[in-house]
Design a protein around this motif. Structure first.
Motif, PDB file in Angstrom:
ATOM      1  N   ASP A 117      26.980  69.624  66.005  1.00  0.00           N
ATOM      2  CA  ASP A 117      28.377  69.429  66.390  1.00  0.00           C
ATOM      3  C   ASP A 117      28.500  69.005  67.851  1.00  0.00           C
ATOM      4  O   ASP A 117      29.443  68.327  68.231  1.00  0.00           O
ATOM      5  N   ILE A 118      27.556  69.450  68.667  1.00  0.00           N
ATOM      6  CA  ILE A 118      27.544  69.107  70.090  1.00  0.00           C
ATOM      7  C   ILE A 118      26.126  68.675  70.453  1.00  0.00           C
ATOM      8  O   ILE A 118      25.157  69.351  70.097  1.00  0.00           O
ATOM      9  N   LEU A 131      21.555  54.868  68.718  1.00  0.00           N
ATOM     10  CA  LEU A 131      21.513  55.155  67.294  1.00  0.00           C
ATOM     11  C   LEU A 131      22.907  55.523  66.790  1.00  0.00           C
ATOM     12  O   LEU A 131      23.714  56.103  67.514  1.00  0.00           O
ATOM     13  N   PRO A 132      23.215  55.213  65.544  1.00  0.00           N
ATOM     14  CA  PRO A 132      24.604  55.254  65.064  1.00  0.00           C
ATOM     15  C   PRO A 132      25.102  56.619  64.602  1.00  0.00           C
ATOM     16  O   PRO A 132      26.170  56.702  64.035  1.00  0.00           O
ATOM     17  N   TYR A 133      24.345  57.684  64.834  1.00  0.00           N
ATOM     18  CA  TYR A 133      24.772  58.968  64.294  1.00  0.00           C
ATOM     19  C   TYR A 133      25.267  59.917  65.380  1.00  0.00           C
ATOM     20  O   TYR A 133      25.206  61.120  65.231  1.00  0.00           O
ATOM     21  N   ARG A 134      25.694  59.379  66.509  1.00  0.00           N
ATOM     22  CA  ARG A 134      26.207  60.245  67.566  1.00  0.00           C
ATOM     23  C   ARG A 134      27.476  60.951  67.102  1.00  0.00           C
ATOM     24  O   ARG A 134      28.361  60.336  66.521  1.00  0.00           O
ATOM     25  N   VAL A 135      27.563  62.221  67.402  1.00  0.00           N
ATOM     26  CA  VAL A 135      28.776  62.966  67.093  1.00  0.00           C
ATOM     27  C   VAL A 135      29.739  62.804  68.263  1.00  0.00           C
ATOM     28  O   VAL A 135      29.335  62.446  69.376  1.00  0.00           O
ATOM     29  N   PRO A 136      31.038  63.066  68.059  1.00  0.00           N
ATOM     30  CA  PRO A 136      32.017  62.870  69.144  1.00  0.00           C
ATOM     31  C   PRO A 136      31.705  63.686  70.395  1.00  0.00           C
ATOM     32  O   PRO A 136      31.878  63.199  71.508  1.00  0.00           O
ATOM     33  N   ASN A 137      31.264  64.934  70.222  1.00  0.00           N
ATOM     34  CA  ASN A 137      30.966  65.791  71.373  1.00  0.00           C
ATOM     35  C   ASN A 137      29.527  65.561  71.838  1.00  0.00           C
ATOM     36  O   ASN A 137      28.626  66.349  71.570  1.00  0.00           O
ATOM     37  N   THR A 138      29.329  64.448  72.509  1.00  0.00           N
ATOM     38  CA  THR A 138      27.996  64.058  72.955  1.00  0.00           C
ATOM     39  C   THR A 138      28.035  63.722  74.438  1.00  0.00           C
ATOM     40  O   THR A 138      28.943  63.033  74.901  1.00  0.00           O
ATOM     41  N   LEU A 139      27.053  64.230  75.174  1.00  0.00           N
ATOM     42  CA  LEU A 139      26.942  63.896  76.591  1.00  0.00           C
ATOM     43  C   LEU A 139      25.524  63.415  76.873  1.00  0.00           C
ATOM     44  O   LEU A 139      24.554  64.129  76.621  1.00  0.00           O
ATOM     45  N   PHE A 140      25.414  62.193  77.383  1.00  0.00           N
ATOM     46  CA  PHE A 140      24.129  61.642  77.786  1.00  0.00           C
ATOM     47  C   PHE A 140      24.178  61.304  79.272  1.00  0.00           C
ATOM     48  O   PHE A 140      25.170  60.754  79.763  1.00  0.00           O
ATOM     49  N   LEU A 141      23.112  61.645  79.965  1.00  0.00           N
ATOM     50  CA  LEU A 141      22.967  61.284  81.370  1.00  0.00           C
ATOM     51  C   LEU A 141      21.981  60.124  81.470  1.00  0.00           C
ATOM     52  O   LEU A 141      21.026  60.055  80.712  1.00  0.00           O
TER      53      LEU A 141
END
Length: 372
Positions: A117-118, A131-141
């Motif tokens: 979920d996160i 990749l196309p499966y990122r969930v909405p609650n995603t944080l990448f640095l």
């Protein structure tokens, strides 16, 4: 050609299954309840993993086990370490791959097996953001050399942390999660549940004369002279720490020293958690710019780091609430190699840090804290 078409077909099926899995899991939680799943991507080196520890426990305190299940995606080098910390409910690492197709297949299998979920990427190598499966609650640095990749992703939660030190990067994650708690280093040791590693002489100081990169290492002769001075002036034992592969180097330093009987070489004789225990019991720590120095930093032990400056601003100096209080970073006067990424070996200035400068830096702090 058939093989390529077949691979693309399989990948498209896999991606669709990932989407179906995501929606099915969300619907199942709405109807039946259950824990929220959090993925923390932390697949970098040991030093980064050590610096992450205080933030890891902040996240664990914020996301309580009753409602949240935390999974850490670690590297093969740090998987065992994260398991010993026991802050995550599950620690996994992906198998090695030889080409891009294997890389994609490994990740598709991973995302078919797990649903989150996160997603929080605590590294600065956002390999999975396309990749196309990122969930909405995603944080990448990401840092500047991943800017081209980041531009391809239309996502507000992909943050450029170029120019920030590692602690400011981790603070970015806390800010995203709206966590306002601060790190309490005095309570951190209790959270770690460290083993009680026995050392005969309870009065000792610890020395880490090694590092994964030789450019981060001060000369062996200077370490030997410094250890001689410290033993002579404090009367305490010296405990040399490190990994098994660094045992021989510690032995060479020990052979140069005059006080052989007052030096213990523990390289390769402790697990990483036992190393934490040893450093916690030490009067102070003298270390190269490596992961062991960060152990002293997070435990609140008086720590002196002999720095070259190649990664200046990344790990050292420490944040203002630590630097100059419990951690003292010793830099050379020659700043030509600062932030060079250790690429300017001909300008490498750590060798310019004199023995007496290190000794008196240590003495001015330690003696004031421990008056006769």
């Amino acid at each position: 050609m058939i093989c390529i078409k077949y691979n693309k077909y399989v990948l498209s099926i896999g991606i669709k299954l990932c989407f179906l899995r995501q929606h099915f899991t969300s619907l199942k939680r709405i109807l039946l309840g259950g824990k929220y799943n959090i993925l923390i991507i932390k697949d970098d080196g040991v030093g980064d993993a050590v610096a992450w520890i205080p933030y890891a426990f902040l996240l664990r305190n914020h996301f309580i086990r009753h409602h949240y299940h935390i999974t850490v995606l670690a590297s093969s080098k740090t998987k065992r370490f994260f398991q010993q910390l026991q802050y995550a409910d599950k620690v996994i690492s992906l198998p090695a791959y030889k080409n891009k197709m294997q890389w994609i297949c490994v990740r598709l299998i991973f995302w078919l097996c797990y649903q989150f979920d996160i997603i929080l990427s605590a590294t600065c190598t956002p390999n999975d953001i396309l990749l196309p499966y990122r969930v909405p609650n995603t944080l990448f640095l990401y840092r500047w050399h991943y800017k081209r990749i980041a531009k391809l992703c239309h996502c507000n939660n992909i943050v450029d942390v170029t120019g920030l030190n590692i602690y400011e990067r981790y603070d970015t994650i806390l800010h995203y999660l709206k966590i306002k708690e601060t790190i309490n280093h005095s309570l951190l040791a209790d959270s770690l549940n460290l083993p009680d590693y026995k050392i005969e002489d309870k009065s000792f100081f610890a020395v880490c004369a090694t590092a994964s990169d030789s450019l981060r290492c001060w000369e062996e002769e200077k370490f030997a002279e410094l250890i001689n001075l410290l033993i002579s002036t404090t009367g305490k034992m010296a405990v040399l720490v490190g990994m098994k592969s660094e045992y021989a180097k510690n032995e060479r330093i020990k052979s140069i020293c005059k006080h052989h009987s007052k030096i213990i070489n523990l390289a390769g004789k402790t697990s990483i958690m036992e190393l934490f225990s040893v450093i916690q019991k030490a009067e102070f720590l003298v270390s190269n710019e490596t992961g062991t120095a960060h152990i002293g930093g997070i435990l609140g032990i008086l720590t002196f780091i002999i720095c070259g400056g190649g990664d200046y601003g990344s790990f050292v100096p420490y944040p203002p609430d630590i630097e100059g209080k419990t951690v003292f970073s010793i830099f050379p006067a020659n700043h030509e190699c600062f932030r060079c990424g250790w690429s300017k070996s001909e300008l490498y200035s750590k060798r310019n840090i004199s023995l007496h400068f290190c000794y008196y830096s240590r003495s001015s702090v330690y003696d004031n804290r421990n008056p006769l």
